[in-house]
Design a protein around this motif. Structure first.
Motif, short mmCIF file in Angstrom:
data_model
loop_
_atom_site.label_atom_id
_atom_site.label_comp_id
_atom_site.label_asym_id
_atom_site.label_seq_id
_atom_site.Cartn_x
_atom_site.Cartn_y
_atom_site.Cartn_z
N MET A 1 0.83 -1.20 0.00
CA MET A 1 0.00 0.00 0.00
C MET A 1 0.88 1.27 0.00
SD MET A 1 -3.35 0.47 2.33
CE MET A 1 -2.86 1.68 3.51
N LYS A 2 0.41 2.28 -0.76
CA LYS A 2 1.19 3.53 -0.82
C LYS A 2 1.15 4.25 0.53
CE LYS A 2 0.68 4.97 -5.66
NZ LYS A 2 0.00 5.92 -6.54
N PRO A 3 2.27 4.93 0.90
CA PRO A 3 2.27 5.71 2.15
C PRO A 3 1.34 6.92 2.04
CG PRO A 3 4.30 6.07 0.94
CD PRO A 3 3.55 5.01 0.19
N ARG A 4 0.92 7.41 3.20
CA ARG A 4 -0.01 8.54 3.25
C ARG A 4 0.76 9.84 3.49
NH1 ARG A 4 -5.49 7.98 4.11
NH2 ARG A 4 -6.28 9.90 5.03
N ALA A 5 0.44 10.88 2.69
CA ALA A 5 1.08 12.19 2.90
C ALA A 5 0.01 13.26 3.05
CB ALA A 5 1.99 12.52 1.72
N LEU A 6 0.20 14.10 4.05
CA LEU A 6 -0.71 15.22 4.28
C LEU A 6 -0.14 16.48 3.64
CD1 LEU A 6 -3.10 16.63 5.88
CD2 LEU A 6 -1.44 16.99 7.72
N VAL A 7 -0.98 17.20 2.89
CA VAL A 7 -0.61 18.54 2.40
C VAL A 7 -1.49 19.49 3.21
CG1 VAL A 7 -0.50 20.10 0.42
CG2 VAL A 7 -0.06 17.64 0.11
N THR A 8 -0.87 20.28 4.07
CA THR A 8 -1.63 20.99 5.11
C THR A 8 -2.49 22.14 4.61
OG1 THR A 8 0.23 22.48 5.50
CG2 THR A 8 0.10 20.50 6.90
N LEU B 1 -4.27 24.94 9.87
CA LEU B 1 -4.68 23.90 10.82
C LEU B 1 -4.06 24.19 12.19
CD1 LEU B 1 -4.20 20.65 8.66
CD2 LEU B 1 -6.36 21.77 9.24
N SER B 2 -4.90 24.13 13.22
CA SER B 2 -4.38 24.36 14.58
C SER B 2 -3.53 23.15 14.99
CB SER B 2 -5.55 24.50 15.55
OG SER B 2 -6.27 23.28 15.55
N GLU B 3 -2.79 23.28 16.08
CA GLU B 3 -1.97 22.16 16.55
C GLU B 3 -2.82 20.90 16.79
OE1 GLU B 3 1.37 24.10 19.05
OE2 GLU B 3 1.32 22.01 19.64
N PRO B 4 -3.95 21.01 17.51
CA PRO B 4 -4.75 19.78 17.72
C PRO B 4 -5.24 19.16 16.40
CG PRO B 4 -5.48 21.55 19.17
CD PRO B 4 -4.48 22.15 18.26
N ARG B 5 -5.64 20.00 15.44
CA ARG B 5 -6.11 19.43 14.16
C ARG B 5 -4.95 18.81 13.38
NH1 ARG B 5 -9.80 22.81 10.52
NH2 ARG B 5 -9.94 20.80 9.47
N LEU B 6 -3.80 19.44 13.45
CA LEU B 6 -2.62 18.87 12.78
C LEU B 6 -2.30 17.50 13.38
CD1 LEU B 6 0.09 21.65 12.33
CD2 LEU B 6 -0.72 20.09 10.57
N MET B 7 -2.40 17.43 14.70
CA MET B 7 -2.11 16.16 15.40
C MET B 7 -3.04 15.07 14.91
SD MET B 7 -1.52 17.32 19.26
CE MET B 7 -0.15 18.23 19.81
N ARG B 8 -4.33 15.41 14.81
CA ARG B 8 -5.29 14.39 14.34
C ARG B 8 -4.99 13.98 12.91
NH1 ARG B 8 -8.93 17.28 17.42
NH2 ARG B 8 -9.81 18.45 15.67
N LYS B 9 -4.71 14.98 12.06
CA LYS B 9 -4.47 14.72 10.64
C LYS B 9 -3.21 13.89 10.43
CE LYS B 9 -7.50 16.70 8.05
NZ LYS B 9 -8.11 15.75 7.11
N LEU B 10 -2.23 14.08 11.33
CA LEU B 10 -0.94 13.40 11.13
C LEU B 10 -0.88 12.03 11.79
CD1 LEU B 10 1.57 16.39 11.44
CD2 LEU B 10 1.15 14.99 9.42
N ALA B 11 -1.95 11.64 12.44
CA ALA B 11 -1.92 10.37 13.19
C ALA B 11 -1.52 9.19 12.30
CB ALA B 11 -3.27 10.12 13.85
N LEU B 12 -1.97 9.22 11.03
CA LEU B 12 -1.67 8.09 10.14
C LEU B 12 -0.67 8.44 9.05
CD1 LEU B 12 -5.32 6.73 9.68
CD2 LEU B 12 -3.51 5.80 11.13
N ALA B 13 -0.23 9.71 9.01
CA ALA B 13 0.60 10.16 7.88
C ALA B 13 2.06 9.75 8.03
CB ALA B 13 0.49 11.67 7.75
N GLU B 14 2.67 9.43 6.87
CA GLU B 14 4.11 9.14 6.87
C GLU B 14 4.91 10.34 6.35
OE1 GLU B 14 5.26 5.16 5.52
OE2 GLU B 14 3.14 4.67 5.68
#
Ligand code: DGY
Length: 325
Positions: free
Chosen positions: A1-8, A34-47
């Motif tokens: 499976m391809k890795p996940r990348a977030l573009v903020t 994105l606030s710190e808490p939202r970034l944290m949630r968004k990055l939970a699965l990101a590589e």
């Protein structure tokens, strides 16, 4: 499976297909930060993450991203990223130097000229319908040609500013942690001086250092006092390099001649007193704002993020190379 990348945040479109070739992309195509808490949630699965200087990539955010392998910043400055925390975790941090050098140097010179020749004040005067006739002393500014510029930090942008200054027949002084190579000093006809001497001798002082613990408030009361009373301070680097409160006081008291600022200590908040002053030129952090340049910056950050996640090529601009050893 391809890795996940977030573009903020919103980026130039070129970046997205570059990432999609190697990653599943979670693209926040919005100007919202994105606030710190939202970034944290968004990055939970990101590589991987492609971020901007408005994103607080703090230790807490990094700790909340257990899979993170790469942080790619769409900017040359990366003071919004806790690089120490990233390095401890073996996360690669990349930035986008080079492609924005000339655009930022152009803007530095635009600011220098605008402040020296009072362009914004003159335009305000005309638009306000105040212009009645040509007068011999109407809106007279200061000379640029033949004057002395003091460049604080002789990296890529500092050098590009020095080249422009030579074209304007200016005397070039610089201060830097290390002496530049002799050939470079010769080419730029630049003389290295300690900061206090440079400040005392310059008609224009232009800042080109990254924001670090060492450069935070590098220009404060003693440095402003050392400057010439007609000198103009130009900042296209990072706001907190200047102690903004001290600067406002210096401008109000006429300790220095003026300031031309593209960056501020608490962006996007500008001290109201600064807005009241006529001897300042103020821009909303647009030093590298040329469409082609910004598009290249986005593509470069995307390429480096994809390179780390895909492993098909080495990333080109790594801030913490020790993690790759
Ligand atoms: C940078 O790259 O650090 C600038 O501030 C934005 O272009």
């Amino acid at each position: 499976m391809k890795p996940r990348a977030l573009v903020t945040r919103h980026v130039y479109p070129a970046a997205i297909p570059i990432l999609q070739e190697h990653c599943v992309v979670d693209y926040q195509d919005s100007y919202e930060v994105l606030s710190e808490p939202r970034l944290m949630r968004k990055l939970a699965l990101a590589e991987g993450v492609v971020c901007q200087l408005t994103d607080p990539i703090s230790r807490a955010v990094i700790e909340a991203a257990p899979k993170l392998k790469v942080i790619s910043q769409v900017a040359v400055g990366y003071d919004n990223i806790d690089v120490t925390a990233a390095t401890e975790r073996g996360i690669v941090v990349t930035n986008t130097p080079g492609v924005l050098t000339e655009a930022t140097a152009d803007m530095t010179f635009a600011l220098l000229l605008a402040a020296a020749r009072k362009l914004p004040a003159a335009e305000r005067y005309l638009r306000a319908g105040k212009w009645q006739r040509w007068d011999v002393d109407l809106l007279c500014g200061g000379d640029v040609h033949g004057q002395t510029i003091g460049i604080v930090g002789l990296g890529r942008v500092g050098q590009a500013v020095a080249r422009r200054a030579r074209g304007f027949g200016m005397r070039v002084l610089y201060t830097a942690r290390h002496e530049a190579e002799h050939a470079l000093e010769e080419e730029l006809q630049a003389t290295r001086l300690p900061l206090d001497t440079l400040l005392a001798e310059s008609d224009y002082v232009s800042l080109h250092v990254p924001l670090t613990d060492e450069t935070h408030h590098m220009i404060s009361v003693p440095q402003l006092c050392a400057m010439r009373s007609h000198a103009i301070l130009i900042n296209t680097a990072r706001g907190p390099v200047i102690d903004e409160r001290a600067l406002v006081a210096a401008l109000e008291e006429g300790l220095i001649g003026g300031a031309a600022l593209d960056v501020f200590e608490h962006e996007p908040t500008i001290p109201p007193a600064l807005l009241e002053l006529d001897n300042v030129v103020l821009l909303p952090h647009i030093g590298s704002a040329v469409s082609s340049v910004r598009s290249l910056m986005c593509a470069l950050a995307a390429r480096d993020c994809a390179a780390v996640l895909g492993g098909h090529e080495p990333p080109s601009h790594v801030v913490n190379p020790e993690v790759l050893r």
